[in-house]
Motif scaffolding. Structure first.
Motif, PDB file in Angstrom:
ATOM      1  N   GLU A 137       0.809  -1.224   0.000  1.00  0.00           N
ATOM      2  CA  GLU A 137       0.000   0.000   0.000  1.00  0.00           C
ATOM      3  C   GLU A 137       0.841   1.271   0.000  1.00  0.00           C
ATOM      4  O   GLU A 137       0.300   2.361  -0.137  1.00  0.00           O
ATOM      5  N   ASN A 138       2.158   1.124   0.193  1.00  0.00           N
ATOM      6  CA  ASN A 138       3.021   2.303   0.271  1.00  0.00           C
ATOM      7  C   ASN A 138       2.546   3.278   1.343  1.00  0.00           C
ATOM      8  O   ASN A 138       2.517   4.493   1.133  1.00  0.00           O
ATOM      9  N   SER A 139       2.154   2.751   2.473  1.00  0.00           N
ATOM     10  CA  SER A 139       1.658   3.596   3.559  1.00  0.00           C
ATOM     11  C   SER A 139       2.024   3.005   4.906  1.00  0.00           C
ATOM     12  O   SER A 139       1.639   1.872   5.213  1.00  0.00           O
ATOM     13  N   PRO A 140       2.744   3.740   5.752  1.00  0.00           N
ATOM     14  CA  PRO A 140       3.120   3.221   7.074  1.00  0.00           C
ATOM     15  C   PRO A 140       1.933   3.066   8.013  1.00  0.00           C
ATOM     16  O   PRO A 140       1.979   2.290   8.963  1.00  0.00           O
ATOM     17  N   SER A 141       0.863   3.808   7.753  1.00  0.00           N
ATOM     18  CA  SER A 141      -0.309   3.767   8.638  1.00  0.00           C
ATOM     19  C   SER A 141      -1.456   2.967   8.030  1.00  0.00           C
ATOM     20  O   SER A 141      -2.615   3.150   8.388  1.00  0.00           O
ATOM     21  N   ALA A 142      -1.137   2.076   7.108  1.00  0.00           N
ATOM     22  CA  ALA A 142      -2.177   1.342   6.387  1.00  0.00           C
ATOM     23  C   ALA A 142      -3.138   0.616   7.322  1.00  0.00           C
ATOM     24  O   ALA A 142      -4.356   0.741   7.189  1.00  0.00           O
ATOM     25  N   MET A 143      -2.604  -0.127   8.289  1.00  0.00           N
ATOM     26  CA  MET A 143      -3.477  -0.912   9.153  1.00  0.00           C
ATOM     27  C   MET A 143      -4.326  -0.047  10.072  1.00  0.00           C
ATOM     28  O   MET A 143      -5.533  -0.241  10.195  1.00  0.00           O
ATOM     29  N   ARG A 185      -0.506  -0.857  15.368  1.00  0.00           N
ATOM     30  CA  ARG A 185      -0.145  -1.377  14.052  1.00  0.00           C
ATOM     31  C   ARG A 185       0.269  -0.268  13.084  1.00  0.00           C
ATOM     32  O   ARG A 185       0.496  -0.524  11.908  1.00  0.00           O
ATOM     33  N   ASN A 186       0.375   0.924  13.597  1.00  0.00           N
ATOM     34  CA  ASN A 186       0.824   2.066  12.804  1.00  0.00           C
ATOM     35  C   ASN A 186       2.348   2.151  12.875  1.00  0.00           C
ATOM     36  O   ASN A 186       2.922   2.345  13.946  1.00  0.00           O
ATOM     37  N   PHE A 187       3.018   2.028  11.753  1.00  0.00           N
ATOM     38  CA  PHE A 187       4.479   2.036  11.728  1.00  0.00           C
ATOM     39  C   PHE A 187       5.055   3.416  12.025  1.00  0.00           C
ATOM     40  O   PHE A 187       6.270   3.552  12.190  1.00  0.00           O
ATOM     41  N   ARG A 220       7.839  -1.967  15.014  1.00  0.00           N
ATOM     42  CA  ARG A 220       7.344  -1.432  13.750  1.00  0.00           C
ATOM     43  C   ARG A 220       7.941  -0.058  13.442  1.00  0.00           C
ATOM     44  O   ARG A 220       8.337   0.226  12.305  1.00  0.00           O
ATOM     45  N   LYS A 221       7.984   0.799  14.425  1.00  0.00           N
ATOM     46  CA  LYS A 221       8.532   2.141  14.217  1.00  0.00           C
ATOM     47  C   LYS A 221      10.000   2.072  13.816  1.00  0.00           C
ATOM     48  O   LYS A 221      10.456   2.796  12.920  1.00  0.00           O
ATOM     49  N   PHE A 222      10.758   1.186  14.453  1.00  0.00           N
ATOM     50  CA  PHE A 222      12.171   1.020  14.109  1.00  0.00           C
ATOM     51  C   PHE A 222      12.311   0.552  12.662  1.00  0.00           C
ATOM     52  O   PHE A 222      13.157   1.059  11.910  1.00  0.00           O
ATOM     53  N   ILE A 223      11.487  -0.400  12.258  1.00  0.00           N
ATOM     54  CA  ILE A 223      11.556  -0.923  10.898  1.00  0.00           C
ATOM     55  C   ILE A 223      11.261   0.168   9.881  1.00  0.00           C
ATOM     56  O   ILE A 223      11.925   0.275   8.848  1.00  0.00           O
ATOM     57  N   TRP A 224      10.270   1.000  10.186  1.00  0.00           N
ATOM     58  CA  TRP A 224       9.925   2.077   9.246  1.00  0.00           C
ATOM     59  C   TRP A 224      11.041   3.108   9.156  1.00  0.00           C
ATOM     60  O   TRP A 224      11.478   3.471   8.060  1.00  0.00           O
ATOM     61  N   ILE A 276      14.749   1.098   8.180  1.00  0.00           N
ATOM     62  CA  ILE A 276      14.876   0.104   7.114  1.00  0.00           C
ATOM     63  C   ILE A 276      14.025   0.451   5.901  1.00  0.00           C
ATOM     64  O   ILE A 276      14.538   0.674   4.803  1.00  0.00           O
ATOM     65  N   LEU A 277      12.712   0.519   6.072  1.00  0.00           N
ATOM     66  CA  LEU A 277      11.816   0.686   4.928  1.00  0.00           C
ATOM     67  C   LEU A 277      11.986   2.027   4.227  1.00  0.00           C
ATOM     68  O   LEU A 277      11.759   2.135   3.024  1.00  0.00           O
ATOM     69  N   THR A 278      12.370   3.053   4.964  1.00  0.00           N
ATOM     70  CA  THR A 278      12.542   4.378   4.354  1.00  0.00           C
ATOM     71  C   THR A 278      14.007   4.722   4.102  1.00  0.00           C
ATOM     72  O   THR A 278      14.323   5.862   3.762  1.00  0.00           O
TER      73      THR A 278
END
Length: 376
Positions: free
Chosen positions: A264-270, A291-293, A315-319, A322-324
């Motif tokens: 979804e290209n969105s960290p807050s998708a869930m 569940r919000n990254f 999740r926040k650490f991953i976003w 890593i992901l960004t």
């Protein structure tokens, strides 16, 4: 097979299939879904990036792996909905590339509407084409992010069994422990019930009933004792069972959310999908925001063991790291493979070291440390 609404046979559609075949891995506890969301506008990130620019599809193969999609649904599913569903599966395959295994085929049981979905740990995903929150319909696009999350579970299951030595044996032992644990519980309840009945009979001074219940109490006590002795012998398996049912399930939820976020290209998708003004319960709100990254959650003292938010601090650490990070997100397939590698290494290490009883804070800290080492 479940009955569906309508009298017509369910429509069925397929995609071309890849000739390879993969084993399937089965967890103990069926998973209840809290799903994802679809943002209508690009979300500005940091360093000038938009969501549409954040993740590049896997560059390791020219075309995504093809998965056969078999659909069973209620009467009236639209062709456009079928096509959108097929595109979701293919879109995730494009993200993963050939870096992780994807299913040879997947069966989708599509319901007209609902607030719940599940992957059945074999080859079937059940999800609603109209997602509901607190009984109210969300945008139909949210159903596809729910599907993305569930398909993420499928990919994780497929690769976890293949990558962890003797994991199938470990899983079977954990199942045995669960069965024995349930046996102990039933025998304990039966014994307590017999004792209560005996006490009542003594008050009524019903001699015949008292003798009958005495024998019943003795029988139940023996059964309870035998099952308890068996559980003492299998104490280590009990710990494995709890680890499998709670911790591994939590790693599952984390990975499935990552797949959905990338799709979804969105960290807050869930959290966007699950959030509703009608939700007032504090614990439910915590579960949604967990569940919000983008949500910075304090690691110290984190004690939420519910699998969907067990790894909320991670999740926040991953976003952020890593992901960004442009060092890692240029090839989505390579990135998701490395994230999977870290998670499966953590699970494998905990099995090898018999570290089955980490609390949520300890488990998050350990996983974050491992991620930090792998993604410096």
């Amino acid at each position: 097979m479940r009955k569906r609404g309508g009298s017509s046979p369910p429509p069925r559609t397929t995609l071309p299939i890849d000739p390879s075949w993969y084993d399937f891995f089965i967890l103990i506890v069926p998973m209840r879904v809290l799903s994802l969301c679809f943002l209508l506008f690009p979300l500005k990130l940091f360093a000038g990036l938009t969501c549409s620019q954040l993740f590049n599809s896997s560059t390791s193969i020219e075309k995504p792996v093809i998965t056969e999609v078999q659909i069973e649904s209620f009467s009236g599913l639209k062709a456009s909905q079928v096509e959108m569903t097929r595109n979701t599966i293919m879109g995730i395959n494009a993200i993963v590339g050939n870096n992780l295994k994807v299913p040879y085929s997947v069966k989708l049981e599509i319901e007209r509407q609902g607030d719940n979905a599940e992957f059945n740990w074999s080859d079937t995903i059940v999800f609603p084409i109209q997602f509901l929150v607190n009984g109210k319909p969300k945008h139909p696009k949210y159903a596809q992010t729910i599907l993305a999350h569930e398909y993420g579970h499928y990919i994780f299951s497929l690769n976890l069994r293949d990558s962890i030595k003797n994991y199938a044996e470990f899983e079977q032992q954990a199942k045995m422990a669960t069965v024995y644990h349930e046996d102990v519980r039933k025998n304990s309840d039966a014994y307590e019930s017999a004792v209560i009945q005996l006490a009542k009979a003594k008050k009524l001074q019903d001699l015949a009933l008292i003798e009958e219940l005495k024998r019943k109490v003795e029988d139940k006590e023996k059964a309870f004792g035998k099952s308890s002795e068996k559980m003492d012998e299998l104490n280590d398996l009990v710990k494995k069972s709890v680890f499998t049912r709670i911790s591994v399930l939590s790693y599952h939820e984390l990975f499935a959310d990552i797949i959905a976020v990338m799709k979804e290209n969105s960290p807050s998708a869930m959290s966007d999908a699950l959030r509703s003004a009608s939700i007032k319960d504090k614990d439910e709100k915590t579960s949604i925001e967990g569940r919000n990254f983008l949500n910075r959650i304090r690691l110290e003292g984190w004690n939420q063991s519910e699998p969907h938010i067990f790894f909320a601090p991670t999740r926040k650490f991953i976003w952020d790291h890593i992901l960004t990070n442009p060092r890692y997100n240029q090839d989505s397939g390579a990135l998701i493979k490395q994230i999977f590698f870290v998670i499966q290494t953590e699970i494998s290490s905990r099995i090898h070291e018999r570290s089955f009883e980490l609390n949520p804070e300890e488990a998050n800290r350990q996983l974050i440390d491992r991620l930090a080492q792998h993604f410096p």
